[in-house]
Motif scaffolding. Sequence first.
Motif, PDB file in Angstrom:
ATOM      1  N   ASN A 148       0.826  -1.211   0.000  1.00  0.00           N
ATOM      2  CA  ASN A 148       0.000   0.000   0.000  1.00  0.00           C
ATOM      3  C   ASN A 148       0.857   1.256   0.000  1.00  0.00           C
ATOM      4  OD1 ASN A 148      -1.978  -2.007   2.005  1.00  0.00           O
ATOM      5  ND2 ASN A 148      -2.664  -1.265   0.026  1.00  0.00           N
ATOM      6  N   ARG A 160      -7.432   8.513  -4.552  1.00  0.00           N
ATOM      7  CA  ARG A 160      -8.149   7.721  -3.548  1.00  0.00           C
ATOM      8  C   ARG A 160      -8.625   8.612  -2.417  1.00  0.00           C
ATOM      9  NH1 ARG A 160      -7.318   4.901  -7.099  1.00  0.00           N
ATOM     10  NH2 ARG A 160      -6.632   2.737  -7.219  1.00  0.00           N
ATOM     11  N   ASP A 186      -5.860  -1.724 -10.688  1.00  0.00           N
ATOM     12  CA  ASP A 186      -6.068  -0.423 -10.050  1.00  0.00           C
ATOM     13  C   ASP A 186      -7.094   0.395 -10.835  1.00  0.00           C
ATOM     14  OD1 ASP A 186      -4.354  -0.751  -7.961  1.00  0.00           O
ATOM     15  OD2 ASP A 186      -2.770   0.561  -8.727  1.00  0.00           O
TER      16      ASP A 186
HETATM   17  O1  LIG Z   1       3.829   1.428  -4.238  1.00  0.00           O
HETATM   18  C1  LIG Z   1       2.741   1.963  -4.585  1.00  0.00           C
HETATM   19  C2  LIG Z   1       1.508   1.610  -3.980  1.00  0.00           C
HETATM   20  C3  LIG Z   1       0.348   2.214  -4.444  1.00  0.00           C
HETATM   21  N1  LIG Z   1       0.395   3.141  -5.446  1.00  0.00           N
HETATM   22  C4  LIG Z   1      -0.850   3.804  -5.885  1.00  0.00           C
HETATM   23  O2  LIG Z   1      -1.428   4.418  -4.753  1.00  0.00           O
HETATM   24  C5  LIG Z   1      -2.845   4.365  -4.787  1.00  0.00           C
HETATM   25  C6  LIG Z   1      -3.349   3.645  -3.547  1.00  0.00           C
HETATM   26  O3  LIG Z   1      -2.912   2.295  -3.573  1.00  0.00           O
HETATM   27  P1  LIG Z   1      -3.027   1.346  -2.289  1.00  0.00           P
HETATM   28  O4  LIG Z   1      -2.525   2.034  -1.069  1.00  0.00           O
HETATM   29  O5  LIG Z   1      -2.396   0.027  -2.642  1.00  0.00           O
HETATM   30  O6  LIG Z   1      -4.583   1.188  -2.074  1.00  0.00           O
HETATM   31  P2  LIG Z   1      -5.716   0.625  -3.080  1.00  0.00           P
HETATM   32  O7  LIG Z   1      -5.142  -0.123  -4.197  1.00  0.00           O
HETATM   33  O8  LIG Z   1      -6.617   1.770  -3.370  1.00  0.00           O
HETATM   34  O9  LIG Z   1      -6.443  -0.443  -2.141  1.00  0.00           O
HETATM   35  C7  LIG Z   1      -6.800  -0.104  -0.821  1.00  0.00           C
HETATM   36  O10 LIG Z   1      -8.113   0.309  -0.777  1.00  0.00           O
HETATM   37  C8  LIG Z   1      -9.063  -0.694  -1.094  1.00  0.00           C
HETATM   38  C9  LIG Z   1     -10.431  -0.082  -0.935  1.00  0.00           C
HETATM   39  O11 LIG Z   1     -10.646   0.888  -1.868  1.00  0.00           O
HETATM   40  C10 LIG Z   1      -8.900  -1.875  -0.155  1.00  0.00           C
HETATM   41  O12 LIG Z   1      -9.791  -2.875  -0.529  1.00  0.00           O
HETATM   42  C11 LIG Z   1      -7.490  -2.395  -0.214  1.00  0.00           C
HETATM   43  O13 LIG Z   1      -7.342  -3.414   0.758  1.00  0.00           O
HETATM   44  C12 LIG Z   1      -6.549  -1.288   0.086  1.00  0.00           C
HETATM   45  O14 LIG Z   1      -5.232  -1.757  -0.064  1.00  0.00           O
HETATM   46  C13 LIG Z   1      -3.200   3.650  -6.096  1.00  0.00           C
HETATM   47  O15 LIG Z   1      -3.434   4.630  -7.077  1.00  0.00           O
HETATM   48  C14 LIG Z   1      -1.913   2.873  -6.439  1.00  0.00           C
HETATM   49  O16 LIG Z   1      -1.726   2.689  -7.818  1.00  0.00           O
HETATM   50  C15 LIG Z   1       1.594   3.488  -6.045  1.00  0.00           C
HETATM   51  O17 LIG Z   1       1.638   4.304  -6.963  1.00  0.00           O
HETATM   52  N2  LIG Z   1       2.737   2.880  -5.597  1.00  0.00           N
END
Ligand SMILES: O=c1ccn([C@@H]2O[C@H](COP(=O)(O)OP(=O)(O)O[C@H]3O[C@H](CO)[C@@H](O)[C@H](O)[C@H]3O)[C@@H](O)[C@H]2O)c(=O)[nH]1
Length: 230
Positions: free
Chosen positions: A89, A121, A186
């Motif tokens: 995350n 997000r 994503d």
């Molecule tokens: O190393 C990283 C990790 C994430 N991201 C971006 O950051 C944003 C958020 O990503 P992340 O923190 O992994 O959260 P999500 O993919 O939105 O998923 C989260 O939010 C969901 C609900 O919306 C839950 O179901 C998941 O468990 C939770 O991890 C996205 O645009 C990703 O592409 C990056 O660019 N680099």
Amino acid sequence: MLQRYDCKNIVFSSSATVYGLAKTMPVKEDAPLGTTNPYGNTKLFIEEILKDVYKSDSSWNAVVLRYFNPVGAHPSGLIGEDPSGIPNNLMPYIAQVAVGRLPELSVFGNDYETHDGTGVRDYIHVVDLAKGHVAALHKMEKSPTGWVAVNLGTGKGYSVLDMVNAFHKASGKPVPYKIVPRREGDVAVLYADPSFAQEFLGWKAELGIDEMCRDTWKWQSSNPQGYRTK
Ligand SMILES: O=c1ccn([C@@H]2O[C@H](COP(=O)(O)OP(=O)(O)O[C@H]3O[C@H](CO)[C@@H](O)[C@H](O)[C@H]3O)[C@@H](O)[C@H]2O)c(=O)[nH]1
């Protein structure tokens, strides 16, 4: 066990992931549901099971809390997120880069239709999230709720680069990053309409992106290796 103790009230930790590839933002509780991964399936199946339980016996109550993106830490710096291995995350990844444990962040795509091209997000402070659960319990104590789904989000969307900049500001540490291809599964944008939470639970998120970054940094800088002692 629930039967033995006559427990018919459940607060379920669901997730905004049940909205799948939602098309309309902000997303309301009655938006179409669908999932893009096995984790999302588990959340959606359990929501449905609870709905069936309620249909079969209306003395049950199930408040299904759909979390958006929980981040942050307890403001004491004593309780925080310590993922095992390389974080998946965004927030723990940024924090580990800022503290020098990881060299740089990979930003998954900068060609989305968002204000800076990176994914957007609805990040919510874990303290606000916890208070949402307390509000759900109080609601159930007062009157029957039946089965009901409630978004727990702030209603504000921030991009990956917004988070990088806010973290830099809160920590005073640079967060080097590189742009890499999109991550499969994503979505471009996901943020809540939190108005039903306010109406139904009398709850709304109070902490913003600065507090989320401040408290994450307090935890990470006080515990650079997480809960491990060496
Ligand atoms: O190393 C990283 C990790 C994430 N991201 C971006 O950051 C944003 C958020 O990503 P992340 O923190 O992994 O959260 P999500 O993919 O939105 O998923 C989260 O939010 C969901 C609900 O919306 C839950 O179901 C998941 O468990 C939770 O991890 C996205 O645009 C990703 O592409 C990056 O660019 N680099």
